[in-house]
Enzyme design. Structure first.
Site, mmCIF file in Angstrom:
data_model
loop_
_atom_site.group_PDB
_atom_site.id
_atom_site.type_symbol
_atom_site.label_atom_id
_atom_site.label_comp_id
_atom_site.label_asym_id
_atom_site.label_seq_id
_atom_site.Cartn_x
_atom_site.Cartn_y
_atom_site.Cartn_z
ATOM 1 N N MET A 208 -3.221 -6.732 6.994
ATOM 2 C CA MET A 208 -4.159 -7.452 6.350
ATOM 3 C C MET A 208 -3.410 -8.106 5.142
ATOM 4 S SD MET A 208 -7.298 -4.847 5.980
ATOM 5 C CE MET A 208 -7.642 -3.840 7.270
ATOM 6 N N SER A 209 -2.091 -8.409 5.291
ATOM 7 C CA SER A 209 -1.285 -9.057 4.205
ATOM 8 C C SER A 209 -0.003 -9.772 4.822
ATOM 9 C CB SER A 209 -0.719 -7.792 3.121
ATOM 10 O OG SER A 209 0.143 -7.143 3.793
ATOM 11 N N HIS B 122 -5.011 -9.089 -1.995
ATOM 12 C CA HIS B 122 -5.439 -9.448 -0.732
ATOM 13 C C HIS B 122 -6.487 -10.261 -0.684
ATOM 14 C CE1 HIS B 122 -3.585 -5.247 -0.636
ATOM 15 N NE2 HIS B 122 -2.973 -5.697 0.460
ATOM 16 N N HIS C 55 -8.057 4.679 5.243
ATOM 17 C CA HIS C 55 -7.091 4.226 4.295
ATOM 18 C C HIS C 55 -6.549 5.419 3.652
ATOM 19 C CE1 HIS C 55 -5.424 1.575 1.345
ATOM 20 N NE2 HIS C 55 -5.954 2.134 0.283
ATOM 21 N N ASN D 171 -0.429 4.058 11.147
ATOM 22 C CA ASN D 171 -1.183 4.661 12.102
ATOM 23 C C ASN D 171 -1.115 3.817 13.561
ATOM 24 O OD1 ASN D 171 -2.651 2.735 10.155
ATOM 25 N ND2 ASN D 171 -3.519 2.243 12.093
ATOM 26 N N HIS E 144 -2.729 0.255 -5.228
ATOM 27 C CA HIS E 144 -1.777 -1.031 -5.717
ATOM 28 C C HIS E 144 -1.874 -1.094 -7.197
ATOM 29 C CE1 HIS E 144 -1.651 -2.989 -1.507
ATOM 30 N NE2 HIS E 144 -2.739 -2.124 -1.398
ATOM 31 N N TYR F 179 -8.864 -10.043 1.581
ATOM 32 C CA TYR F 179 -10.189 -9.379 1.889
ATOM 33 C C TYR F 179 -10.529 -8.802 0.332
ATOM 34 C CZ TYR F 179 -7.196 -4.919 1.140
ATOM 35 O OH TYR F 179 -6.432 -4.139 0.760
ATOM 36 N N GLU F 180 -10.013 -8.978 -0.619
ATOM 37 C CA GLU F 180 -10.515 -8.804 -1.932
ATOM 38 C C GLU F 180 -11.368 -9.692 -2.539
ATOM 39 O OE1 GLU F 180 -7.609 -6.785 -4.781
ATOM 40 O OE2 GLU F 180 -6.240 -7.124 -3.208
ATOM 41 N N ALA G 223 1.944 -2.014 5.122
ATOM 42 C CA ALA G 223 1.581 -1.033 5.789
ATOM 43 C C ALA G 223 0.800 -1.671 7.088
ATOM 44 C CB ALA G 223 0.580 0.014 5.163
ATOM 45 N N SER H 119 0.660 -1.115 -0.038
ATOM 46 C CA SER H 119 -0.017 0.092 -0.065
ATOM 47 C C SER H 119 0.836 1.416 0.084
ATOM 48 C CB SER H 119 -0.952 -0.143 1.311
ATOM 49 O OG SER H 119 -1.965 -1.092 1.189
HETATM 50 N N1 HPA Z 1 -5.196 -2.314 10.858
HETATM 51 C C1 HPA Z 1 -5.018 -3.407 9.799
HETATM 52 N N2 HPA Z 1 -4.447 -3.080 8.773
HETATM 53 C C2 HPA Z 1 -3.664 -2.007 8.641
HETATM 54 C C3 HPA Z 1 -3.830 -1.058 9.632
HETATM 55 C C4 HPA Z 1 -4.522 -1.148 10.880
HETATM 56 O O1 HPA Z 1 -4.518 -0.281 11.598
HETATM 57 N N3 HPA Z 1 -2.814 0.275 9.119
HETATM 58 C C5 HPA Z 1 -2.479 -0.138 7.938
HETATM 59 N N4 HPA Z 1 -2.998 -1.459 7.595
#
Ligand code: HPA
Length: 267
Positions: free
Chosen positions: A206-207, A78, A242, A230, A56, A80-81, A108, A26
């Site tokens: 998530m990856s 991913h 995001h 974050n 992406h 989740y996609e 990320a 990301s």
């Molecule tokens: N949670 C899950 N995936 C993420 C986050 C998060 O806070 N930040 C970047 N990818």
């Protein structure tokens, strides 16, 4: 499946024979320009999955860094996609067949551990798979690796040592931590983050975990670098977005790019 993997590897082999592959996540897709790069979009590589998420790009480039042939995957797919985990790791298996020996994964993540801040670069020391599945489920691809691969040193300690050394030389601060993978796409609740912290997680994302598992199965050495974008839910007083993730990774991209450029000749 092996035939599909071999077809994709044959297509990529026309771009070169890299021994190092770097997956850029990301907001990070532009961090590593290659000399004389040859690129193929995911959609032009037979069997490659199609990414759908903003930030992406979805292309594979092969080129040189300090005379070393490197493959860079810009963007990833991913779970989740909606892709099955076997599809998520398809590119990694293709790189294994292509002859790649070292896989560098970037992502990320949200910071769970106290002391982590947005913008921190963190070397993964281990992971916790809470995806609810494993990319190796199903018939074992015995040409790639064993049924029950060991995951004791999934994130190669020696590669981590070299990354720390190069970062030190460049004056770049890197931390280390355990990454926990959730399916997403919703971010976590504060209660989930407290639970993940109790489980031993420092970062959440998530990856990366499926790719690391498939890479270890195929005998690749793995280095993973996370950009904390974050503070995780509840650690942060503000809601997660995001856009924030993309903004922070872009801001940190220069530093990560310098680290990768200096590190690649040493992998
Ligand atoms: N949670 C899950 N995936 C993420 C986050 C998060 O806070 N930040 C970047 N990818």
């Amino acid at each position: 499946m092996m035939e599909r993997i071999e077809q994709a590897a044959a297509a990529l082999a026309r771009l070169g024979r890299p021994e190092v592959a770097v997956v850029l996540g990301s907001g990070l897709s532009q961090v590593l320009p290659l000399q004389g790069e040859r690129t193929l979009r995911f959609s032009d590589i037979p069997g490659f999955p199609a990414p759908t998420v903003a930030g992406h790009a979805g292309e594979v480039a092969v080129g040189e860094v300090s005379g070393r042939t490197v493959l860079v995957q810009r963007g990833r797919v991913h779970y989740y996609e909606g892709h099955e985990l076997g599809e998520v790791v398809f590119p990694v298996r293709v790189y294994a067949v292509l002859g790649v020996k070292v896989l560098v994964l970037t992502n990320a993540s949200g910071g769970i551990a106290f002391g982590l801040e947005p913008g921190d670069l963190v070397l993964l020391s281990d992971h916790i798979n809470l995806l609810g599945g494993n990319p190796l489920r199903g018939p074992n691809l015995a040409q790639l690796g064993p049924r029950f691969p060991d995951m004791t040193a999934a994130y190669d300690p020696e590669l981590r040592r070299r990354a720390r050394e190069v970062a030190w030389d460049l004056g770049i601060t890197v931390k280390e931590g355990v990454y926990l993978a959730t399916t997403g796409p919703s971010y976590e609740t504060p209660a989930e983050i407290r639970a993940f912290r109790a489980l031993g997680a420092d970062l959440v994302g998530m990856s990366t975990v499926p790719e690391a598992i498939a890479a270890r199965h195929a005998g690749l050495r793995v280095l993973a670098i996370s950009c904390v974008t974050n503070l995780a839910a509840g650690v942060s007083p503000t809601p997660l977005s995001h856009e924030e993730v993309i903004v922070i990774t872009r801001r940190k991209a220069g530093e990560l790019g310098r680290l990768l450029l200096a590190l690649i000749p040493k992998l």
